[in-house]
Design an enzyme around this catalytic site. Structure first.
Site, PDB file in Angstrom:
ATOM      1  N   THR A   9       0.824  -1.203   0.000  1.00 12.10           N
ATOM      2  CA  THR A   9       0.000   0.000   0.000  1.00 12.10           C
ATOM      3  C   THR A   9       0.862   1.258   0.000  1.00 12.10           C
ATOM      4  O   THR A   9       0.613   2.193  -0.774  1.00 12.10           O
ATOM      5  CB  THR A   9      -0.954   0.005   1.211  1.00 12.10           C
ATOM      6  OG1 THR A   9      -1.889  -1.076   1.068  1.00 12.10           O
ATOM      7  CG2 THR A   9      -1.716   1.311   1.313  1.00 12.10           C
ATOM      8  N   ALA A  19       6.003  -8.483   1.376  1.00 12.12           N
ATOM      9  CA  ALA A  19       6.648  -9.753   1.709  1.00 12.12           C
ATOM     10  C   ALA A  19       5.693 -10.803   2.261  1.00 12.12           C
ATOM     11  O   ALA A  19       5.896 -12.002   2.058  1.00 12.12           O
ATOM     12  CB  ALA A  19       7.779  -9.506   2.716  1.00 12.12           C
ATOM     13  N   CYS A  54      -8.418  -6.374   3.110  1.00 11.25           N
ATOM     14  CA  CYS A  54      -8.338  -4.960   3.481  1.00 11.25           C
ATOM     15  C   CYS A  54      -9.708  -4.332   3.644  1.00 11.25           C
ATOM     16  O   CYS A  54      -9.831  -3.258   4.226  1.00 11.25           O
ATOM     17  CB  CYS A  54      -7.529  -4.181   2.431  1.00 11.25           C
ATOM     18  SG  CYS A  54      -5.857  -4.800   2.234  1.00 11.25           S
TER      19      CYS A  54
END
Length: 377
Positions: free
Chosen positions: A72, A201, A328
């Site tokens: 983001t 990651a 999200c």
């Protein structure tokens, strides 16, 4: 019943080897990378080695990699730079991008009065390349195209080479949210010349809270926040040393085992599709998620022949972790903006669930999940 995790598009289990690297780093790399003494130099050296290693996976230079807190932030850093630093006056994107892109684009439009255009999509969530070219040819304003490599909800794969060719033809910049692709697909940025990509990651068995942005050489980077001028002035904040090293290790493992893992997970997805079709009548798959060639092998979006808002909760109570879409927006009552865009109102009312797989997923877990779904519906 043993808990079953089928929400790997949201986040993945950290690899044991990654944990070992991070544990060692926590013990040994406690110096601040910006400090000039030996402890700082040791930490700085570890970070720069990781940067070089990561860059090599994409056939780029270390100076083109900027470490961030995740995808983001990386998306926002790129999009803000495009407008505030690179002279972009227009952004072309789609209405099914991750909110990290959509909300950032809307903010830039409202704040800086840029033009924001949306490329047409078909009923499967694939972009209309002819319309993209039409949009690119319609204006001489400096333009950025922002289209995600793999959609995080339905798994649709962008025809990235064709998009690269169109952007090159009309001298537009290209940004791609590659969060769902990195660690799962090979990406050589010399052969596929995307100008800006991002990574997080925790999508490929690394730690949360770390990622990177790639800026093609030649583009200056204006920071979004200011302080200590870390990351060559691009991103002030003491580097997250242990997580950066964990990301480096996770990406190395992913790329080393990519072909093996891809075959294993692809077979699991194919098996899951078959079992669902055998056990549940009138099941549908959203987008192209059941197409093993045109969608990510890690994602399957399923539309069930019922209208049951409690199905996700029921599966969770049975120990099966899945999602209705992007994690999200899991706390939102608005539903999936992706499915709302590609489905008609009738189909949107039916219950859809995103299943996403990893190298840790087993066939036994698939069997148990199908049986539980059959029982519930």
């Amino acid at each position: 019943m043993k808990a079953i995790y089928l929400d790997n598009a949201a986040t993945t289990k950290i690899d044991e080897e990654v944990l070992e690297v991070m544990h060692t780093s926590i013990q040994e790399n406690y110096g601040n990378p910006s400090s000039t003494h030996q402890f700082g130099r040791k930490a700085k050296s570890a970070v720069e080695t990781a940067r070089k290693n990561i860059a090599q996976h994409f056939n780029v230079t270390a100076s083109e990699i900027v470490f961030t807190a995740g995808g983001t932030e990386a998306d926002n850093l790129i999009l803000n730079n495009a407008v505030l630093n690179l002279g972009v006056k227009r952004i072309i994107t789609s209405k099914i991008e991750h909110h990290a892109v959509l909300h950032a684009c809307n903010h830039l439009k409202e704040t800086y009065n840029i033009t924001l255009d949306f490329v047409n999509l078909n009923e499967f969530g694939s972009i209309n390349l002819a319309h993209l070219e039409e949009l690119l040819s319609a204006s001489t304003h400096k333009t950025l195209v922002s289209l995600m490599y793999i959609n995080n909800e339905i798994g649709t794969i962008l025809p990235v080479n064709e998009v690269c060719n169109l952007c090159n033809k009309y001298q537009a910049l290209l940004h791609s949210d590659t969060v769902q692709a990195i660690g799962h697909y090979h990406l050589d940025l010399q052969k596929t010349p995307i100008d800006f990509i991002v990574a997080s990651a925790h999508k490929f068995h690394g730690p949360k809270g770390v990622g990177f942005a790639y800026f093609k050489k030649g583009f200056g980077i204006l920071p979004m926040f200011f302080g200590g001028d870390q990351e060559r002035g691009a991103r002030s904040s003491t580097e997250n040393v242990h997580s950066i090293l964990g990301m480096d290790k996770a990406l190395a493992i992913a790329n080393t085992n990519l072909n093996k893992d891809q075959e294993y997970i692809n077979n699991l997805k194919q098996y899951f599709i078959l079992k669902l079709q055998e056990n549940i009548d009138n099941i549908q798959f959203n987008g192209l998620s059941s197409n093993l060639d045109k969608s990510s092998y890690t994602i399957l979006s399923v539309r069930f022949p019922i209208k049951n808002n409690m199905l996700l909760f029921s599966l969770d109570m049975a120990g099966i972790a899945v999602s209705g879409g992007s994690a999200c927006q899991s706390g939102s009552n608005k539903g999936s903006h992706v499915l709302a865009e590609i489905l008609n109102e009738y189909d949107t009312d039916y219950t859809s669930i995103r299943f996403s797989f990893s190298k840790y997923t087993t066939k036994a877990e698939i069997n148990s999940t199908v049986l539980k779904i059959k029982e519930l519906i």
